[in-house]
Scaffold this motif. Sequence first.
Motif, PDB file in Angstrom:
ATOM      1  N   ASP A 154       0.819  -1.214   0.000  1.00 32.84           N
ATOM      2  CA  ASP A 154       0.000   0.000   0.000  1.00 32.84           C
ATOM      3  C   ASP A 154       0.855   1.267   0.000  1.00 32.84           C
ATOM      4  O   ASP A 154       0.622   2.189  -0.787  1.00 32.84           O
ATOM      5  N   ILE A 155       1.868   1.324   0.868  1.00 31.33           N
ATOM      6  CA  ILE A 155       2.639   2.575   0.988  1.00 31.33           C
ATOM      7  C   ILE A 155       3.470   2.858  -0.258  1.00 31.33           C
ATOM      8  O   ILE A 155       3.859   4.011  -0.487  1.00 31.33           O
ATOM      9  N   GLN A 159      -1.317   4.111  -1.104  1.00 32.69           N
ATOM     10  CA  GLN A 159      -1.156   4.801   0.175  1.00 32.69           C
ATOM     11  C   GLN A 159      -2.506   5.091   0.839  1.00 32.69           C
ATOM     12  O   GLN A 159      -2.717   6.134   1.464  1.00 32.69           O
ATOM     13  N   MET A 162      -2.526   5.773   4.611  1.00 35.13           N
ATOM     14  CA  MET A 162      -2.011   7.102   4.946  1.00 35.13           C
ATOM     15  C   MET A 162      -3.056   8.172   4.623  1.00 35.13           C
ATOM     16  O   MET A 162      -3.240   9.134   5.374  1.00 35.13           O
ATOM     17  N   ASP A 169       1.487   9.916   7.460  1.00 35.82           N
ATOM     18  CA  ASP A 169       2.485   9.827   6.387  1.00 35.82           C
ATOM     19  C   ASP A 169       3.858  10.290   6.852  1.00 35.82           C
ATOM     20  O   ASP A 169       4.888   9.809   6.367  1.00 35.82           O
ATOM     21  N   TYR A 178      12.482   3.658   4.467  1.00 31.95           N
ATOM     22  CA  TYR A 178      11.542   3.925   3.371  1.00 31.95           C
ATOM     23  C   TYR A 178      12.332   4.240   2.107  1.00 31.95           C
ATOM     24  O   TYR A 178      13.249   5.064   2.112  1.00 31.95           O
TER      25      TYR A 178
END
Length: 781
Positions: A154-155, A159, A162, A169, A178
């Motif tokens: 997802d990120i 996202q 978030m 975020d 990240y």
Amino acid sequence: MNKEETQSQAQNQSQNQNDGNAENQNQTQASTASKLAIKPSSANTTKDVATESKEKPKCFDELKSSKDQYRPVAQAVGDWLDDISIDGLNHLNEQAENIFYRKGVTFTVYSDAKNIERMIPFDIIPRIIAASEWQQIEAGCKQRITALNAFLHDIYHDQAIMKEGIVPDAYVYASGCYEPWMMGIELDKPIYSHISGIDLIRDESGRFCVLEDNLRTPSGVSYMLESRNISETLLSDLFAHTPILGVSDYPQRLKACLASSTSKYDPQIVILTPGRFNSAYYEHAFLAHEMNVPLVHGYDLVVEDSKVYMQGIRGKVQVDIIYRRIDDPYIDPLAFRSDSILGVSGLMSAYRAGNVVVVNAPGTGVADDKSLYPFVPDMIEFYLGEKPLLPNIETFQCRKPDELEYVLSNLDKLVVKETQGSGGYGMLIGPTSTKQEISDYRKRLLDNPAGFIAQPTISLSTNPTAVSDGIAPRHIDLRPFILSHGDGSVDIVPGGLTRVAMVEGSLVVNSSQGGGIKDTWVIDDSNLKSSAKHDANQTAKGDSQANAYHANYYNPAQPLEAGYESFDDAPMILLLSTANHLIWLGRYSERLYCYDNIMKHLIKGDLKKSQLKHLISCLDFEADPEDSSKAITAQMLRDLAQNKIPNVVQSIETNVQEAKGVIGEDAAELYNLIKRLSGAGTYRAATLQLHACNAAMAQEHPTVTCFWQLGRLFERLERAVLLDEDATEISLEFKYWISELPENTRWRELTRLTNQMIKSKQLCDFKLISREFSIILQQGV
């Protein structure tokens, strides 16, 4: 950069890169005490400790119930403990230590100035978990890792979590793990963490709680498997009559999991290691050997046209899946740290093109960032619509003003961690810290609140452990190993790595600080009363284990090339770099024989001065040829004992370690004894041990034996030429092994040069073939 500087840089990077995530059993040596605040006992409390514990904390006893009776699932182990003496237990632990010693199951503590290899302590009394309890652990771990993989996907894509404000975020972007360039990359199979380790503890009520998640390169599975081997060997009677669920098929499960990460049929898998200076190297070689896949270094791989190839003796072989045991910053010097010499230049371009799978995926570490740990229950609800089956430990986020205020007011009761920290470093353990340490840490916390979290004290469960004066409870934790397949299914072997604090009252289970390991027995408790049925099942299990053992007796595991219909038709993959190490292993073995023979003649005193001067001139001894024969003999003996023989033994050890991926377990154990004998100063015994090693090497895969034999003959040829001895017989034997080399054009030139050397018997022709051989092999380094 010269060779010595390169090796030194590789050693430093291999040691510093974090193989095993924030709680690597081998490399980072993080202690559970760094995760949990320790309640001090009277033995380790000083007047300056901020807070003293007046009462001994209650702990969950893994073997006994509150009525001081053995739990039903542990009754067999309890009866065994009641019958055995402490001397018997200590003897079993000594035997276990000898097995680890023989196999070379060691770890290195990098904080130790000497980087000394240590034997990990093992306790023979197993940790017992009922299968009914294990089902809860298994379900909780599957649920958690499924949600974490969904979070990672997802990120780096929509996202959604978030945008919904469930996970801020800022927390994601602030994570050092990240990787922005992972955004939008479509993986063949959308799994980011294929191999995971979730650290669990049991609180005072017996409830399993998640201490932390390890999704980058979790280690310790080799200890789990080696512990089980010891249990099966030393506790065979007890083991055979107890319905213990098996873990020995983990390497096969792991290989299947890796293969599932791509749609390609029968993909070529490799394990990428930072090298033998990494303290988890034993595990890297162990898993490569058990899965029959190549163990590669960064210099074994090359990227061409956005595809990854390994450089073998038969040519380049395309690699489809890389199980990397190297952290993100070191993977690719073109994408990350430009000074890395551990990774592969251009690897990320091949990854982006979809031509290779990197397991675990780059950027995975963001999901086990300590600042995101408190949000995992929310992730489970968001992605799965379920309540967490395994609870988190209460965690205070210091970036929140109200929680920061609480932490600052209770620093003497909490353990405070850096969100980006690993290895147990940079932490405050409040109950065991001095007032000055708390004061200093308070300043750090105020300077950067967002960089810290805090947790309360939790007392780990205990398990009976053999100590010098009897059996005593010691604190333990548990790391199950979770495999996430490409189709979304999750597989967990019934067991895990149980670590034990060997020091009384300590919660420090880490090996670098005296912690040890236990075997974890998950016992079927569904039919405890059906002993007859159970005995029959165990007999069948024992027979199958015995048959499996004998079936593999003459079949040592070797890395094989993928893509062949028949397993027997698949050629062995021998990397050029490994072939080079096999040659030098053979050379140094012969050199040790030579030095031993010279030493015998020197001790006997049967060498003339002219012969002594000849040896000094040709073999570079540290001695003055103008001295008397007696003085020359003394100087040469000293040079042999203090320099030449120790250096050769060390070189043998180095090349054995580098060739571990293709040498059988028996040969590796025999070579390991050479190191131990020489370490004790018994070089004569080490030389005699070499005979057993040579016998084992002669039984290895023909390709392995070929390069090792060529090394031996290279050394004997060079010595014969230097000492002006007849080399006809050696040359013919050398020609035979040259003819056994792969049918590859670049090797054919060696045949012509060998024939030329046999005819001329000149040193210049020997140097020609030596140089040509070196050029071919160095193409892989």
